[in-house]
Structures are given as structure tokens and as C-alpha cells.
Design a protein around this motif. Sequence first.
Motif, short mmCIF file in Angstrom:
data_model
loop_
_atom_site.label_atom_id
_atom_site.label_comp_id
_atom_site.label_asym_id
_atom_site.label_seq_id
_atom_site.Cartn_x
_atom_site.Cartn_y
_atom_site.Cartn_z
N ALA A 113 0.61 -1.36 0.10
CA ALA A 113 -0.18 0.03 -0.01
C ALA A 113 0.60 1.40 -0.05
CB ALA A 113 -0.84 -0.04 1.43
N SER A 114 2.04 1.25 -0.08
CA SER A 114 2.82 2.46 -0.01
C SER A 114 4.41 2.24 -0.67
CB SER A 114 3.24 3.10 1.34
OG SER A 114 4.14 2.15 2.20
N LEU A 130 8.03 -6.79 -12.93
CA LEU A 130 7.83 -5.44 -13.00
C LEU A 130 7.21 -4.95 -11.56
CD1 LEU A 130 6.59 -2.90 -14.62
CD2 LEU A 130 4.34 -4.09 -14.87
N VAL A 131 7.69 -3.73 -11.44
CA VAL A 131 7.08 -2.79 -10.30
C VAL A 131 6.29 -1.79 -11.01
CG1 VAL A 131 7.68 -1.43 -8.42
CG2 VAL A 131 9.23 -3.42 -8.91
N LEU A 132 4.90 -2.00 -10.59
CA LEU A 132 3.91 -0.94 -11.03
C LEU A 132 3.43 -0.20 -9.81
CD1 LEU A 132 2.05 0.16 -13.38
CD2 LEU A 132 0.49 -1.90 -12.79
N SER A 133 3.98 1.09 -9.92
CA SER A 133 3.67 1.78 -8.54
C SER A 133 2.74 3.22 -9.00
CB SER A 133 4.93 2.66 -8.25
OG SER A 133 4.69 3.27 -7.04
N ASP A 134 1.66 3.57 -8.11
CA ASP A 134 1.05 4.67 -8.10
C ASP A 134 2.06 5.70 -7.81
OD1 ASP A 134 -0.90 6.67 -8.36
OD2 ASP A 134 -1.89 6.11 -6.30
N ILE A 135 1.83 6.97 -7.96
CA ILE A 135 2.72 7.97 -7.59
C ILE A 135 2.36 8.82 -6.11
CG2 ILE A 135 3.63 10.38 -8.25
CD1 ILE A 135 3.50 9.73 -11.22
N GLN A 136 1.23 9.14 -6.03
CA GLN A 136 1.09 9.89 -4.80
C GLN A 136 0.39 8.80 -3.81
OE1 GLN A 136 -2.41 12.89 -4.64
NE2 GLN A 136 -0.67 14.16 -4.90
N THR A 141 7.94 8.39 1.24
CA THR A 141 8.46 8.30 -0.26
C THR A 141 7.11 8.09 -1.13
OG1 THR A 141 8.69 5.97 -0.21
CG2 THR A 141 10.87 7.46 0.39
N ASN A 142 7.41 8.54 -2.35
CA ASN A 142 6.11 8.56 -3.11
C ASN A 142 6.67 7.64 -4.27
OD1 ASN A 142 7.63 10.12 -5.01
ND2 ASN A 142 6.42 11.83 -4.33
N GLY A 143 5.75 7.41 -5.28
CA GLY A 143 6.01 6.43 -6.43
C GLY A 143 7.45 7.16 -7.25
#
Length: 194
Positions: A113-114, A130-136, A141-143
Motif C-alpha cells: 500500500a505504499s 515489473l514494479v507498477l507503482s502509483d505516484i501519490q 516516499t512516493n512513487g
Amino acid sequence: MTKAVADRAFEPLFTTKRSSLAVGLGLSQVLAFCEVSGGTAVIISTPGEGTTVQLYLPRFIEQQLPPQVGSPTERPSPGTASRHVLLVEDNHEVAAALQAVLESMGHTATHVASSDDALVFLQSGARYDLVLSDIQMPGKTNGIDLAEWVKQNRPHQTIALMTGYADELDRARRTGVPIFAKPFDSNELVALLA
């Protein structure tokens, strides 16, 4: 809904509530789920009469192949082999929809979740296709921070970012990783997972 409200109802964080604690209508997640699944959603609304939200999803028709006696078990080709994805998304409904799409493609997904949690996994030596990350996201830290860490410490690790906010795109583009604007079509993931 008035036309002005209906036109904005799918926007993330849009709300008609006056409270500063309002977090939106949740319809952006509905649209994201539909589009990730290859469909869409439409609002039909007339003030004083009612509102209908129509979800359009592709039909799945299972293809039945005749059994072949004595044929060896086929292995998936490299382009269709199962991939392991680290899905970094703080919105559990969006994560569940993405995880379902990835699994329907034959892949496995580990959800955190983060980006702080993702860094713990990656720093421990865990490997992903693959690492698929949201930004916000909440946390230290963020994406984008996660993408910058991956580029510096794991240059061979494939990572992609996703966001629903246009103001984050400039800094995100500087990372040099693929960026998906939410909501996005699931077909956009196919090339990264091939």
C-alpha cells in the motif's frame, strides 16, 4: 445530477459535498476498473428524475479446445509466461481491480500500500518482473522516489508509474520510466509484461 456535475463525476477527488473531509464520489475508481478491464462507464442523468451509471465490460467467452490424446503438455511461450508484479497502490479498490486484471492475464501480483513498503521488499532482495507503482501515496516516499531508487540501485528492474494527477507528470517523466495516466487500458501493460 446537473450536466456540470455529471461531466465531472468521474474525476478523482471530485465531490458535491461541502465538507473539507469529502474524498470524492468514488466513480473515478469505477471508471478505472472498467477501463483497465477493457470497457468503460457512462453516466445518464436528468435532474429530478434520477441517475444511471452504465458499466460496459467485455464479454469473456471461454474457448473449448478438443483434447488431444498423447500430445505433450505445451509450455507457454516467453511472451505469455506468467510474470510476477509488485503492485504499489494505496487505494485498495484500485489495487484489487488491477490485481484482478493482472491475474486474468495469467500473472501474479503482490500488493503493497505504499512506496515505503515496496522499498522494504526490494531492499530485502525480492525480485519482480515489473514494479507498477502509483505516484501519490502516504508515507515518507512516493512513487517517483521509488522509481528513482530503482533506477539507481536496480537498473535492470522494470518499473512503471501510474497517476491520475496531471501536475505530477513533469517530475515523473524525468525518471525515464513508462507512465500510465489513470485510468488506462489494460492493453498498455501487455508490452511491459511480454
